[in-house]
Design a protein around this motif. Structure first.
Motif, short mmCIF file in Angstrom:
data_model
loop_
_atom_site.label_atom_id
_atom_site.label_comp_id
_atom_site.label_asym_id
_atom_site.label_seq_id
_atom_site.Cartn_x
_atom_site.Cartn_y
_atom_site.Cartn_z
N ALA A 223 0.83 -1.20 0.00
CA ALA A 223 0.00 0.00 0.00
C ALA A 223 0.87 1.26 0.00
CB ALA A 223 -0.92 0.00 1.22
N PHE A 224 1.96 1.24 0.77
CA PHE A 224 2.91 2.37 0.76
C PHE A 224 3.46 2.58 -0.65
CE2 PHE A 224 7.17 4.06 0.90
CZ PHE A 224 7.09 5.11 1.80
N LEU A 225 3.90 1.50 -1.29
CA LEU A 225 4.44 1.60 -2.64
C LEU A 225 3.37 2.09 -3.61
CD1 LEU A 225 6.78 1.17 -4.58
CD2 LEU A 225 6.11 -1.23 -4.76
N PHE A 226 2.13 1.64 -3.40
CA PHE A 226 1.02 2.05 -4.25
C PHE A 226 0.81 3.56 -4.17
CE2 PHE A 226 -3.82 2.10 -4.68
CZ PHE A 226 -3.77 2.20 -6.06
N PHE A 227 0.81 4.11 -2.96
CA PHE A 227 0.66 5.56 -2.79
C PHE A 227 1.82 6.31 -3.45
CE2 PHE A 227 -2.76 4.53 -0.13
CZ PHE A 227 -3.41 5.68 0.30
N ALA A 228 3.03 5.76 -3.33
CA ALA A 228 4.18 6.41 -3.96
C ALA A 228 4.03 6.42 -5.48
CB ALA A 228 5.47 5.69 -3.55
N LEU A 229 3.57 5.32 -6.05
CA LEU A 229 3.41 5.25 -7.50
C LEU A 229 2.28 6.16 -7.97
CD1 LEU A 229 3.89 1.40 -7.98
CD2 LEU A 229 5.43 3.21 -8.76
N ILE A 230 1.19 6.26 -7.20
CA ILE A 230 0.12 7.18 -7.56
C ILE A 230 0.66 8.60 -7.66
CG2 ILE A 230 -1.95 8.31 -6.67
CD1 ILE A 230 -2.89 5.66 -5.64
N SER A 231 1.39 9.00 -6.63
CA SER A 231 1.94 10.36 -6.62
C SER A 231 2.90 10.58 -7.78
CB SER A 231 2.66 10.60 -5.28
OG SER A 231 3.29 11.86 -5.26
N ALA A 232 3.72 9.58 -8.07
CA ALA A 232 4.69 9.71 -9.16
C ALA A 232 3.98 9.85 -10.50
CB ALA A 232 5.62 8.49 -9.18
N GLY A 233 3.00 9.00 -10.76
CA GLY A 233 2.30 9.06 -12.04
C GLY A 233 1.50 10.34 -12.21
N GLN A 234 0.79 10.76 -11.17
CA GLN A 234 0.02 11.99 -11.27
C GLN A 234 0.93 13.20 -11.45
OE1 GLN A 234 -2.44 11.86 -7.73
NE2 GLN A 234 -4.05 10.73 -8.77
N GLY A 235 2.13 13.14 -10.86
CA GLY A 235 3.07 14.24 -11.03
C GLY A 235 3.49 14.43 -12.47
N GLY A 236 3.52 13.34 -13.25
CA GLY A 236 3.84 13.48 -14.66
C GLY A 236 2.85 14.35 -15.39
N PHE A 237 1.57 14.26 -15.00
CA PHE A 237 0.54 15.10 -15.62
C PHE A 237 0.49 16.50 -15.00
CE2 PHE A 237 -1.23 10.87 -16.67
CZ PHE A 237 -1.45 11.06 -18.03
N SER A 238 0.43 16.57 -13.67
CA SER A 238 0.17 17.85 -13.01
C SER A 238 1.42 18.73 -12.90
CB SER A 238 -0.42 17.61 -11.62
OG SER A 238 0.47 16.84 -10.82
N ASN A 239 2.55 18.14 -12.50
CA ASN A 239 3.76 18.94 -12.28
C ASN A 239 4.56 19.19 -13.55
OD1 ASN A 239 3.11 18.93 -9.55
ND2 ASN A 239 4.41 17.18 -9.09
#
Length: 411
Positions: A223-239
């Protein structure tokens, strides 16, 4: 919605969800309160942009270090007092920047703000898990996330005009007073804010060793890794979305900003839709897998050459909808693998993954852009999205075999 409004349990659920959503609004508002005012703060306090950036790093570091210990306090003693103190500390930490006598005082205020920020994830999730009925919990998680999105949007929209009219010091001061006023609202409704700790009075408190064993266990680690990957992927779009699109042929800076803006708006809409879906199914892993599979497909389509602004914008909107819809099912999956009375520490731990994902992926995205590998950004987002599906499947499989974990409601 009529039954929600009339039934006593429904009214209580609505009140709890509204309070937690509003508190999360303030948390995200304060997170983004200073950056829009940086040009004014540098002049007003006589500090550099680098020093301001270091201050934000201190805030995030304090948050990351304190989140798990605060989660343990929430699980042991309940969530109300930590939540109240967090609301007060965050408001004061940001509001008092206006009167900071020097840089050392500014850094101390950033520590205070970071400690306040560290409270919200463990306390909010523990209260939602302990106070909201199972049939509305998905929508409760959705409103919680949606409140954070609104806070991010409101910070520049409110503080920039206020700073123009009243000055940046008074603008920050008024935002702090608003947060302190909301703290009084929390006190008034404190009888509604029971945490998950209160739902299991017979459960013995977990000591440090068992907590570490829980964190290192396969389901929570996934679950920790899942949250990290969510943040990483969304950052590609938003940041990095604007910087990426600006480098594509035929698109300028002004045009590149539109898909990213609509991505963020669609994410907020997707969160609310995801809350409705999460409350109507127990197959949350399937919801998450479908959403990330769709994001993978969208990212691969964006990597194709010769796309115009219209198809790019439509694909960004789809990515935002699917990315937002993940959040409630994601949170319910974490609830399902969390032992009774441990919501504070587990959610406090796994949400640190948000910070880790951004820290790990941002240099990679930036390096791809520096090399001119524009479409490589979307290839990386696709790979991250596929990896997210793997973590979901791994977490669910492990959870069924671990007798320490709470059983999912409704199968």
């Amino acid at each position: 919605m009529t039954s929600l409004a009339l039934a006593p349990s429904g009214r209580r659920d609505v009140e709890v969800i509204s309070l937690i959503g509003a508190g999360h609004f303030f948390a995200h508002f304060y997170i983004l309160a200073l950056p829009p005012l940086f040009p004014l703060i540098t002049v007003g306090l006589g500090i550099s942009y680098a020093e301001l950036g270091l201050g934000l790093a201190v805030l995030n570091l304090a948050t990351g270090l304190a989140q798990v210990p605060i989660g343990m306090l929430v699980d042991r003693y309940g969530a109300f007092w930590p939540l109240l103190l967090g609301q007060v500390c965050f408001a004061l930490g940001i509001g008092l920047v206006a009167s900071a006598p020097g840089y050392a005082a500014f850094l101390c205020l950033m520590v205070l703000a970071g400690l306040g920020n560290a409270v919200f994830h463990p306390a909010d999730y523990a209260i939602l898990a302990g106070s909201v009925s199972r049939g509305r919990l998905g929508r409760g998680f959705a409103v919680h996330t949606f409140g954070g999105y609104l806070g991010f949007a409101a910070a520049p929209a409110v503080l920039l005009p206020l700073s123009g009219w009243l000055g940046w010091q008074l603008a920050l001061g008024l935002s702090a007073l608003a947060g302190l006023a909301f703290a009084l609202v929390l006190v008034a409704f404190r009888h509604h804010l029971a945490s998950d700790q209160a739902t299991a009075p017979g459960t013995a408190p977990m000591h440090g060793g068992s907590t570490l064993h829980l964190f290192l266990g396969w389901p929570v680690a996934m679950a920790f890794l899942f949250f990290a990957l969510i943040s990483a992927g969304q950052g590609g779009f938003s940041n990095f979305g604007t910087a990426t699109l600006e480098q594509l042929p035929g698109l300028g800076f002004a045009q590149a900003g539109l898909p990213v803006f609509l991505y963020l708006a669609a994410s907020a809409v997707g969160v609310l839709l995801g809350g409705q879906i999460a409350d109507r199914t127990s197959r949350h892993g399937l919801v998450v897998a479908v959403c990330f599979g769709s994001i993978t497909l969208v990212a691969l389509l964006l990597a194709l050459p010769s796309l115009g602004l219209v198809p790019i914008t439509l694909l960004f909107v789809l990515a935002g909808l699917f990315g937002g819809a993940v959040s409630p099912s994601r949170d319910l999956m974490v609830k399902q693998i969390t032992p009774a009375g441990a919501s504070g520490r587990v959610f406090g731990f796994v949400t640190i993954g948000f910070n880790v994902g951004t820290l790990a992926s941002a240099p990679l995205f930036g390096h791809l852009l520096d090399l001119g590998m524009t479409r490589g950004v979307f290839w990386l987002v696709a790979a991250i999205s596929l990896a997210s599906i793997v973590t979901v499947l791994g977490s669910r499989g492990a959870g069924r075999d671990d007798p320490r974990l709470a059983r999912p409601t409704g199968g």
